[in-house]
Each structure stands twice: as structure tokens, then as C-alpha cells.
Design a protein around this motif. Structure first.
Motif, PDB file in Angstrom:
ATOM      1  N   UNK A  73       0.672  -0.985   0.084  1.00  0.00           N
ATOM      2  CA  UNK A  73      -0.208  -0.489   0.152  1.00  0.00           C
ATOM      3  C   UNK A  73       0.625   1.314   0.134  1.00  0.00           C
ATOM      4  N   UNK A  74       2.067   1.161   0.869  1.00  0.00           N
ATOM      5  CA  UNK A  74       3.124   2.617   0.104  1.00  0.00           C
ATOM      6  C   UNK A  74       3.611   2.641  -0.708  1.00  0.00           C
ATOM      7  N   UNK A  75       3.283   2.162  -2.036  1.00  0.00           N
ATOM      8  CA  UNK A  75       3.232   2.231  -3.143  1.00  0.00           C
ATOM      9  C   UNK A  75       2.670   2.641  -3.591  1.00  0.00           C
ATOM     10  N   UNK A  76       0.931   2.715  -3.308  1.00  0.00           N
ATOM     11  CA  UNK A  76      -0.358   3.365  -4.006  1.00  0.00           C
ATOM     12  C   UNK A  76      -0.222   5.284  -3.532  1.00  0.00           C
ATOM     13  N   UNK A  77      -0.885   5.560  -4.958  1.00  0.00           N
ATOM     14  CA  UNK A  77      -1.251   6.679  -4.807  1.00  0.00           C
ATOM     15  C   UNK A  77      -1.281   7.589  -3.347  1.00  0.00           C
ATOM     16  N   UNK A  78      -2.877   6.836  -2.886  1.00  0.00           N
ATOM     17  CA  UNK A  78      -2.962   7.105  -1.559  1.00  0.00           C
ATOM     18  C   UNK A  78      -2.576   6.871  -0.112  1.00  0.00           C
ATOM     19  N   UNK A  79      -1.227   5.515  -0.208  1.00  0.00           N
ATOM     20  CA  UNK A  79      -1.208   5.702   0.340  1.00  0.00           C
ATOM     21  C   UNK A  79      -1.250   4.902   1.867  1.00  0.00           C
ATOM     22  N   UNK A  80      -0.699   5.491   3.121  1.00  0.00           N
ATOM     23  CA  UNK A  80      -1.565   4.228   4.207  1.00  0.00           C
ATOM     24  C   UNK A  80      -2.530   5.762   5.060  1.00  0.00           C
ATOM     25  N   UNK A  81      -3.400   5.880   5.514  1.00  0.00           N
ATOM     26  CA  UNK A  81      -4.654   6.617   6.315  1.00  0.00           C
ATOM     27  C   UNK A  81      -3.134   7.908   7.090  1.00  0.00           C
ATOM     28  N   UNK A  82      -3.568   9.428   7.024  1.00  0.00           N
ATOM     29  CA  UNK A  82      -2.646   9.860   7.759  1.00  0.00           C
ATOM     30  C   UNK A  82      -1.400  10.292   7.108  1.00  0.00           C
ATOM     31  N   UNK A  83      -0.744   8.975   6.203  1.00  0.00           N
ATOM     32  CA  UNK A  83       0.931   8.696   5.946  1.00  0.00           C
ATOM     33  C   UNK A  83       1.324   9.672   4.371  1.00  0.00           C
ATOM     34  N   UNK A  84       2.027  10.352   4.323  1.00  0.00           N
ATOM     35  CA  UNK A  84       2.161  10.765   2.915  1.00  0.00           C
ATOM     36  C   UNK A  84       2.630   9.558   2.245  1.00  0.00           C
ATOM     37  N   UNK A  85       2.395   8.971   0.675  1.00  0.00           N
ATOM     38  CA  UNK A  85       2.337   7.738   0.285  1.00  0.00           C
ATOM     39  C   UNK A  85       4.191   7.793   0.163  1.00  0.00           C
ATOM     40  N   UNK A  86       4.802   6.823  -0.518  1.00  0.00           N
ATOM     41  CA  UNK A  86       5.613   6.834  -0.820  1.00  0.00           C
ATOM     42  C   UNK A  86       6.376   7.939  -1.999  1.00  0.00           C
ATOM     43  N   UNK A  87       5.498   8.016  -2.734  1.00  0.00           N
ATOM     44  CA  UNK A  87       5.446   8.572  -4.182  1.00  0.00           C
ATOM     45  C   UNK A  87       5.820  10.110  -4.052  1.00  0.00           C
ATOM     46  N   UNK A  88       4.557   9.912  -2.964  1.00  0.00           N
ATOM     47  CA  UNK A  88       4.631  11.525  -2.681  1.00  0.00           C
ATOM     48  C   UNK A  88       6.211  12.378  -1.960  1.00  0.00           C
ATOM     49  N   UNK A  89       6.971  11.403  -1.023  1.00  0.00           N
ATOM     50  CA  UNK A  89       8.057  12.063  -0.803  1.00  0.00           C
ATOM     51  C   UNK A  89       9.161  11.479  -1.516  1.00  0.00           C
ATOM     52  N   UNK A  90       9.106  10.443  -2.653  1.00  0.00           N
ATOM     53  CA  UNK A  90       9.539  11.015  -4.333  1.00  0.00           C
ATOM     54  C   UNK A  90       9.738  12.281  -4.687  1.00  0.00           C
ATOM     55  N   UNK A  91       8.490  12.988  -4.325  1.00  0.00           N
ATOM     56  CA  UNK A  91       8.359  14.447  -5.421  1.00  0.00           C
ATOM     57  C   UNK A  91       8.631  15.759  -4.427  1.00  0.00           C
ATOM     58  N   UNK A  92       8.765  15.181  -3.308  1.00  0.00           N
ATOM     59  CA  UNK A  92       9.374  16.124  -1.943  1.00  0.00           C
ATOM     60  C   UNK A  92      11.591  16.271  -2.510  1.00  0.00           C
ATOM     61  N   UNK A  93      11.465  17.439  -0.835  1.00  0.00           N
ATOM     62  CA  UNK A  93      13.629  17.395  -1.211  1.00  0.00           C
ATOM     63  C   UNK A  93      14.254  16.084  -0.915  1.00  0.00           C
ATOM     64  N   UNK A  94      15.072  16.071  -1.803  1.00  0.00           N
ATOM     65  CA  UNK A  94      16.155  15.224  -1.553  1.00  0.00           C
ATOM     66  C   UNK A  94      16.966  15.130   0.450  1.00  0.00           C
ATOM     67  N   UNK A  95      16.472  16.447   0.941  1.00  0.00           N
ATOM     68  CA  UNK A  95      16.330  16.823   2.621  1.00  0.00           C
ATOM     69  C   UNK A  95      15.552  15.969   3.318  1.00  0.00           C
ATOM     70  N   UNK A  96      14.879  16.208   2.388  1.00  0.00           N
ATOM     71  CA  UNK A  96      13.319  15.598   3.396  1.00  0.00           C
ATOM     72  C   UNK A  96      12.790  13.948   3.476  1.00  0.00           C
ATOM     73  N   UNK A  97      13.479  13.749   2.047  1.00  0.00           N
ATOM     74  CA  UNK A  97      13.771  12.646   1.744  1.00  0.00           C
ATOM     75  C   UNK A  97      14.081  11.498   2.675  1.00  0.00           C
ATOM     76  N   UNK A  98      15.633  12.339   2.578  1.00  0.00           N
ATOM     77  CA  UNK A  98      16.715  11.635   3.094  1.00  0.00           C
ATOM     78  C   UNK A  98      16.318  11.216   4.876  1.00  0.00           C
ATOM     79  N   UNK A  99      15.361  12.510   5.599  1.00  0.00           N
ATOM     80  CA  UNK A  99      15.381  12.389   7.133  1.00  0.00           C
ATOM     81  C   UNK A  99      14.070  11.355   7.267  1.00  0.00           C
ATOM     82  N   UNK A 100      13.181  11.065   6.132  1.00  0.00           N
ATOM     83  CA  UNK A 100      12.838  10.297   6.867  1.00  0.00           C
ATOM     84  C   UNK A 100      12.488   8.736   6.232  1.00  0.00           C
ATOM     85  N   UNK A 101      13.055   8.581   5.393  1.00  0.00           N
ATOM     86  CA  UNK A 101      13.979   7.513   5.490  1.00  0.00           C
ATOM     87  C   UNK A 101      15.370   7.074   6.851  1.00  0.00           C
TER      88      UNK A 101
END
Length: 263
Positions: A73-101
Motif C-alpha cells: 500500500x506504501x506504493x499506491x497513490x493514496x498510501x496509508x491513512x494520515x501518511x504521505x505515500x512513498x510516491x509523494x515523498x519521492x516528489x519532495x526535496x532530497x533532504x526531506x526524503x533522506x530524513x524520512x528514510x
């Protein structure tokens, strides 16, 4: 022996403590203990909640599988309730993505703390994030139906939850690369032969085998186990002379403690 004490039960993670042994249970059997960011936060919290009296942590999965990996479900456009999907994270900044991982990785790092010995009791599927969670532990007791697989590369990804270093340390670079690049299954007999499994037992003996191993670890004095674990973990990066110096210093501390001269 005291009764087990429940310290955490949320987002598919249950933590109980009985004397010097804590048990962390992945508790999403209907989804084969598929993992999510919420589960990773709960695993991180379980590490934070460990009482100082705990010496051994047993990690297990409820049901037929230890963990089938990341919930797709993490790879679907809707992701998990109340969570950014992994696709949304990929569209964000490199710093934000690094911090999330980096936040996700915290669920996989505390198992190697020097003050505890962690034991994964692994049955059925341990795939992707499930494989990496088993690798996060110091020791692995496996059922004879275990199936390890690192499927990230097959999905166009990489193993990013701390599993690459312990995998190479256990099986060597060439075999680790082959396991990851092909995404194939590693079954019980091979897992034991190449060092992924410390012990392989029938499925119905898995819980008892993990308990026996925990009891064997507890039989030795705590400080001696803590010092030994620290020595062994550091041996990979130290030179021979530096390691000998660390051994001398650790033994000096142990001898002074046994002589009643410790701090």
C-alpha cells in the motif's frame, strides 16, 4: 519468575517483558506481518521503552510468516491513512526524503545495542524489510520452513533499512550481491550453511529454541556479555593491534570488577 508485563501494543507491534527477557511481536498475521511506517515507529518506541533490566530481546512474528516485507500500500497513490505515500515523498526535496528514510531506519538499529542480545525467531517468509529486520538482530533461530529473500532490487529499489552491512558480514560480498540482485529465496538448509541462521529447528520447536538460546545467554554474567559483544562488533573495523588493545582494556575492567575494584 514474574508474570509478563505488556509495555506496548500498537500498530502491529506488541512488547512484553518478563524478568530479563523482552519479547517484541509483529502482530499483523492477516497481512503476514507486512510492515508500514506506523509499525516502524512502534518498533522504535519498543526499543525506547525497554527497561534497563532487560538483557535479551526476542523478536517474533505472529502467524505463519515472520514478515512478508513492506506493505505494498506504501506504493499506491493514496498510501496509508494520515501518511504521505512513498510516491509523494519521492516528489519532495532530497533532504526531506533522506530524513524520512533515516526515521524508518531507527526501527532497525537499536537491536544491535551492546547492552542487549537480540534474537530473531523466524518462520515462513522473511522478505525485503522482513529479511532486514531479521538481519538487524544479533542472532537468528529459524524454522525449517523459512524463506529469506531480498526483493528490493527486483522492484527497482535497494535494501535501505540497515540490512546490507550485516548481510555482507554474514555471507560475504559475492553471495550477498547474488542474493540481492536475483531476489531469490534462501531456504533453511542454505541459511544455516552460509551463516544466516544460527540454528534451524522444526516449526513447532521454534519458540522453545528461542527461549533456550535466551536462557543460555542469560547464564553468563551480564557485564561479560556486554563487553564481549562490544569487542566482536568492533573487530570488523579495527586493526589487529587495536583490537588486542581493546581486549586488554576490556579484560582489565572485568578483572577489576571481579576483584571488587570496579567503579
Amino acid at each position: 519468575m514474574t508474570a509478563p508485563q505488556a509495555l506496548l501494543d500498537q500498530d502491529g507491534v506488541r512488547l512484553t517483558v518478563q524478568d530479563a527477557v523482552a519479547t517484541v511481536t509483529l502482530n499483523r498475521p492477516a497481512k503476514r506481518n507486512a510492515q508500514s511506517p506506523a509499525m516502524w515507529r512502534a518498533l522504535t518506541e519498543a526499543g525506547r521503552l525497554l527497561p534497563g533490566s532487560v538483557r535479551v530481546v526476542v523478536l517474533r512474528g505472529e502467524g505463519k510468516s515472520f514478515s512478508a516485507g513492506l506493505d505494498r500500500q506504501a506504493f499506491t497513490p493514496e498510501g496509508f491513512d494520515g501518511e504521505p505515500s512513498f510516491l509523494d515523498l519521492a516528489r519532495g526535496s532530497e533532504a526531506d526524503l533522506d530524513a524520512e528514510i533515516a526515521g524508518y531506519q531507527r526501527a532497525f538499529t537499536w537491536w544491535r545495542r551492546n547492552d542487549i542480545v537480540s534474537i530473531a525467531a523466524v518462520q515462513g517468509h522473511a522478505i525485503g524489510a522482513g529479511f532486514q529486520l531479521a538481519l538487524a538482530c544479533d542472532l537468528r533461530v529459524c524454522a525449517d520452513d523459512v524463506q529469506f529473500a531480498m526483493r528490493e532490487t527486483s522492484l527497482g529499489l535497494v535494501p535501505d533499512l540497515g540490512g546490507t552491512q550485516p548481510l555482507v558480514g554474514l555471507v560475504g560480498y559475492a553471495r550477498a550481491l547474488e542474493i540481492c540482485a536475483t531476489g531469490r529465496f534462501v531456504h533453511a538448509a542454505e541459511a544455516e550453511r552460509v551463516g544466516l541462521a544460527n540454528l534451524v529447528v522444526p516449526v513447532d520447536e521454534l519458540a522453545a529454541a528461542a527461549e533456550d538460546l535466551a536462557a543460555a545467554v542469560l547464564a553468563a554474567p551480564r557485564d561479560a556479555v556486554v563487553e564481549t559483544k562490544a569487542l566482536l562488533r568492533g573487530a570488523v573495523t579495527r586493526g589487529y593491534d587495536e583490537q588486542r588493545a581493546e581486549e586488554r582494556a576490556a579484560q582489565g575492567r572485568r578483572l577489576r570488577d571481579l576483584a571488587g575494584l570496579g567503579e
